[in-house]
Motif scaffolding. Structure first.
Motif, PDB file in Angstrom:
ATOM      1  N   GLY A   8       8.123  -2.103 -13.424  1.00 31.18           N
ATOM      2  CA  GLY A   8       6.922  -2.532 -14.134  1.00 31.18           C
ATOM      3  C   GLY A   8       6.193  -1.378 -14.786  1.00 31.18           C
ATOM      4  O   GLY A   8       5.763  -1.470 -15.951  1.00 31.18           O
ATOM      5  N   VAL A   9       6.050  -0.268 -14.074  1.00 28.30           N
ATOM      6  CA  VAL A   9       5.342   0.904 -14.619  1.00 28.30           C
ATOM      7  C   VAL A   9       6.130   1.527 -15.758  1.00 28.30           C
ATOM      8  O   VAL A   9       5.567   1.956 -16.772  1.00 28.30           O
ATOM      9  N   ARG A  10       7.455   1.562 -15.621  1.00 31.38           N
ATOM     10  CA  ARG A  10       8.274   2.144 -16.683  1.00 31.38           C
ATOM     11  C   ARG A  10       8.282   1.301 -17.948  1.00 31.38           C
ATOM     12  O   ARG A  10       8.643   1.794 -19.025  1.00 31.38           O
ATOM     13  N   SER A  11       7.890   0.035 -17.832  1.00 32.17           N
ATOM     14  CA  SER A  11       7.879  -0.835 -19.007  1.00 32.17           C
ATOM     15  C   SER A  11       6.660  -0.602 -19.900  1.00 32.17           C
ATOM     16  O   SER A  11       6.591  -1.160 -20.992  1.00 32.17           O
TER      17      SER A  11
ATOM     18  N   ARG B  96       7.221   9.503 -11.739  1.00 31.49           N
ATOM     19  CA  ARG B  96       6.867  10.859 -12.192  1.00 31.49           C
ATOM     20  C   ARG B  96       8.035  11.826 -12.002  1.00 31.49           C
ATOM     21  O   ARG B  96       8.297  12.686 -12.845  1.00 31.49           O
ATOM     22  N   PHE B  97       8.735  11.688 -10.865  1.00 31.10           N
ATOM     23  CA  PHE B  97       9.888  12.546 -10.576  1.00 31.10           C
ATOM     24  C   PHE B  97      11.124  11.648 -10.485  1.00 31.10           C
ATOM     25  O   PHE B  97      11.425  11.098  -9.428  1.00 31.10           O
ATOM     26  N   ARG B  98      11.835  11.511 -11.580  1.00 29.37           N
ATOM     27  CA  ARG B  98      12.938  10.556 -11.653  1.00 29.37           C
ATOM     28  C   ARG B  98      14.051  10.860 -10.645  1.00 29.37           C
ATOM     29  O   ARG B  98      14.737   9.947 -10.195  1.00 29.37           O
ATOM     30  N   TRP B  99      14.220  12.114 -10.291  1.00 29.35           N
ATOM     31  CA  TRP B  99      15.261  12.470  -9.332  1.00 29.35           C
ATOM     32  C   TRP B  99      14.984  11.893  -7.941  1.00 29.35           C
ATOM     33  O   TRP B  99      15.897  11.768  -7.119  1.00 29.35           O
ATOM     34  N   LEU B 100      13.719  11.546  -7.666  1.00 30.57           N
ATOM     35  CA  LEU B 100      13.336  11.041  -6.351  1.00 30.57           C
ATOM     36  C   LEU B 100      13.715   9.571  -6.163  1.00 30.57           C
ATOM     37  O   LEU B 100      13.890   9.116  -5.023  1.00 30.57           O
ATOM     38  N   TYR B 101      13.839   8.832  -7.273  1.00 30.68           N
ATOM     39  CA  TYR B 101      14.056   7.382  -7.173  1.00 30.68           C
ATOM     40  C   TYR B 101      15.369   7.010  -6.490  1.00 30.68           C
ATOM     41  O   TYR B 101      15.375   6.161  -5.578  1.00 30.68           O
ATOM     42  N   PRO B 102      16.522   7.603  -6.844  1.00 31.93           N
ATOM     43  CA  PRO B 102      17.782   7.223  -6.187  1.00 31.93           C
ATOM     44  C   PRO B 102      17.758   7.425  -4.669  1.00 31.93           C
ATOM     45  O   PRO B 102      18.165   6.516  -3.934  1.00 31.93           O
ATOM     46  N   PRO B 103      17.307   8.593  -4.145  1.00 34.23           N
ATOM     47  CA  PRO B 103      17.295   8.717  -2.673  1.00 34.23           C
ATOM     48  C   PRO B 103      16.323   7.763  -1.991  1.00 34.23           C
ATOM     49  O   PRO B 103      16.616   7.251  -0.902  1.00 34.23           O
ATOM     50  N   VAL B 104      15.161   7.500  -2.607  1.00 32.82           N
ATOM     51  CA  VAL B 104      14.208   6.544  -2.030  1.00 32.82           C
ATOM     52  C   VAL B 104      14.831   5.151  -1.982  1.00 32.82           C
ATOM     53  O   VAL B 104      14.737   4.442  -0.962  1.00 32.82           O
ATOM     54  N   LEU B 105      15.483   4.760  -3.066  1.00 37.03           N
ATOM     55  CA  LEU B 105      16.125   3.453  -3.119  1.00 37.03           C
ATOM     56  C   LEU B 105      17.253   3.370  -2.102  1.00 37.03           C
ATOM     57  O   LEU B 105      17.454   2.328  -1.448  1.00 37.03           O
ATOM     58  N   TRP B 106      17.982   4.460  -1.924  1.00 40.37           N
ATOM     59  CA  TRP B 106      19.092   4.483  -0.965  1.00 40.37           C
ATOM     60  C   TRP B 106      18.562   4.322   0.459  1.00 40.37           C
ATOM     61  O   TRP B 106      19.105   3.532   1.235  1.00 40.37           O
ATOM     62  N   VAL B 107      17.495   5.049   0.795  1.00 42.34           N
ATOM     63  CA  VAL B 107      16.940   4.978   2.150  1.00 42.34           C
ATOM     64  C   VAL B 107      16.407   3.580   2.450  1.00 42.34           C
ATOM     65  O   VAL B 107      16.677   3.008   3.516  1.00 42.34           O
ATOM     66  N   THR B 108      15.644   2.998   1.515  1.00 43.35           N
ATOM     67  CA  THR B 108      15.089   1.666   1.752  1.00 43.35           C
ATOM     68  C   THR B 108      16.190   0.612   1.851  1.00 43.35           C
ATOM     69  O   THR B 108      16.087  -0.324   2.655  1.00 43.35           O
TER      70      THR B 108
ATOM     71  N   VAL C  15       0.834  -1.209   0.000  1.00 38.97           N
ATOM     72  CA  VAL C  15       0.000   0.000   0.000  1.00 38.97           C
ATOM     73  C   VAL C  15       0.865   1.255   0.000  1.00 38.97           C
ATOM     74  O   VAL C  15       0.543   2.246  -0.672  1.00 38.97           O
ATOM     75  N   LEU C  16       1.959   1.225   0.725  1.00 43.38           N
ATOM     76  CA  LEU C  16       2.871   2.374   0.763  1.00 43.38           C
ATOM     77  C   LEU C  16       3.721   2.464  -0.499  1.00 43.38           C
ATOM     78  O   LEU C  16       4.012   3.561  -0.993  1.00 43.38           O
ATOM     79  N   ALA C  17       4.105   1.312  -1.043  1.00 44.54           N
ATOM     80  CA  ALA C  17       4.999   1.304  -2.205  1.00 44.54           C
ATOM     81  C   ALA C  17       4.311   1.782  -3.483  1.00 44.54           C
ATOM     82  O   ALA C  17       4.966   2.369  -4.346  1.00 44.54           O
ATOM     83  N   LEU C  18       3.006   1.534  -3.611  1.00 49.01           N
ATOM     84  CA  LEU C  18       2.302   1.910  -4.845  1.00 49.01           C
ATOM     85  C   LEU C  18       2.365   3.412  -5.125  1.00 49.01           C
ATOM     86  O   LEU C  18       2.805   3.828  -6.204  1.00 49.01           O
ATOM     87  N   PRO C  19       1.938   4.279  -4.190  1.00 50.24           N
ATOM     88  CA  PRO C  19       2.070   5.713  -4.471  1.00 50.24           C
ATOM     89  C   PRO C  19       3.511   6.195  -4.486  1.00 50.24           C
ATOM     90  O   PRO C  19       3.866   7.097  -5.257  1.00 50.24           O
ATOM     91  N   LEU C  20       4.362   5.583  -3.644  1.00 52.78           N
ATOM     92  CA  LEU C  20       5.765   5.986  -3.604  1.00 52.78           C
ATOM     93  C   LEU C  20       6.450   5.677  -4.935  1.00 52.78           C
ATOM     94  O   LEU C  20       7.238   6.490  -5.447  1.00 52.78           O
ATOM     95  N   ALA C  21       6.139   4.521  -5.505  1.00 50.56           N
ATOM     96  CA  ALA C  21       6.728   4.151  -6.799  1.00 50.56           C
ATOM     97  C   ALA C  21       6.245   5.083  -7.900  1.00 50.56           C
ATOM     98  O   ALA C  21       7.007   5.451  -8.797  1.00 50.56           O
ATOM     99  N   GLN C  22       4.968   5.474  -7.856  1.00 57.53           N
ATOM    100  CA  GLN C  22       4.441   6.386  -8.855  1.00 57.53           C
ATOM    101  C   GLN C  22       5.144   7.743  -8.777  1.00 57.53           C
ATOM    102  O   GLN C  22       5.433   8.365  -9.807  1.00 57.53           O
ATOM    103  N   LEU C  23       5.425   8.206  -7.561  1.00 59.58           N
ATOM    104  CA  LEU C  23       6.174   9.458  -7.408  1.00 59.58           C
ATOM    105  C   LEU C  23       7.578   9.316  -7.998  1.00 59.58           C
ATOM    106  O   LEU C  23       8.090  10.252  -8.624  1.00 59.58           O
ATOM    107  N   CYS C  24       8.184   8.146  -7.806  1.00 57.18           N
ATOM    108  CA  CYS C  24       9.530   7.914  -8.349  1.00 57.18           C
ATOM    109  C   CYS C  24       9.517   7.874  -9.870  1.00 57.18           C
ATOM    110  O   CYS C  24      10.494   8.268 -10.514  1.00 57.18           O
TER     111      CYS C  24
END
Length: 235
Positions: A103-106, A46-58, A35-44
């Motif tokens: 999956g979404v990027r595909s 939509r905003f590609r710069w957000l993906y590296p820090p999110v991946l680093w934190v997790t 449930v948390l990953a679905l909107p978080l992944a969509q933000l990543c």
């Protein structure tokens, strides 16, 4: 065989009860993580710069040993199921977020353009077009997260959590009953295999366009999953 299922009274549960509690403590965190990953992944996405820090934190959170995570939480949540489930939910994010993002990027750009031309807004396009096409990647991530969670629940026995099959391991040492340890290991393995099989069945059910037989159809005759999903939501 009676000794195999003869659960010590200090656990306050039957074998079936322990299985049910183990599944609850393993699956609810993964569900919360999804449930948390679905909107978080969509933000990543939509905003590609957000993906590296999110991946680093997790990834950093995943690197924290589960026992250390449990010990830190005991001061706030006590020796409860919540102390076990919070780390498992956090651990699931390191698998689910990349799976959903990939999956979404595909999804082909022409499919997104067609959905937008049909009047789909961002939310509807994400829920009814992108996510259905990303189902195989999401299910693959869920399979890893669920099996890992079912295994890690047993570590909760080290903090006195009464709801996990891992308590059979500690009782096996205390009562010198090897069959309890065998019971714990075999039951945990069977649960992981069964849940993994159910997820495979769910993937087959949700992705009828993917080949399910031994030999897939030739590429020219195989339906385009993007076209199938778009056709379904437009009905």
């Amino acid at each position: 065989m009676n000794g195999f299922f003869d659960i010590p009274s200090d656990l306050q549960h039957s074998w079936i009860g322990l299985v049910g509690l183990h599944l609850r403590e393993a699956l609810l965190p993964v569900l919360a993580g999804l449930v948390l990953a679905l909107p978080l992944a969509q933000l990543c996405v939509r905003f590609r710069w957000l993906y590296p820090p999110v991946l680093w934190v997790t990834t950093v959170l995943y690197a924290i040993p589960s026992l250390a995570f449990f010990v830190v939480l005991i001061d706030y949540t006590g020796q409860s199921e919540l102390t076990v489930m919070i780390p498992l939910g956090v651990y699931s994010l390191v698998v689910l977020v990349p799976a959903i993002v990939d999956g979404v990027r595909s999804v082909p750009q022409e499919t997104l353009a067609a959905a937008e031309a049909m009047g789909f807004g961002p939310v509807r396009r994400y829920v009814q077009v992108q996510l259905p096409i990303a189902v195989p990647a999401i299910i693959a991530g869920l399979r890893i997260a669920v099996v890992s969670s079912i295994s890690l629940v047993s570590v909760g026995a080290l903090i006195g959590n009464q709801g996990a099959l891992g308590n059979l391991l500690t009782d096996a040492l205390f009562y010198h009953r090897t069959e309890l340890a065998v019971n714990s290991v075999l039951t945990t393995a069977v649960l992981a295999i069964l849940i993994d099989g159910l997820l495979v069945g769910l993937r087959i059910l949700l992705t009828p366009w993917m080949p399910s037989g031994a030999r897939p159809k030739p590429k020219a005759d195989r339906p385009d999953p993007a076209a199938v999903a778009l056709e379904d939501v437009s009905r």
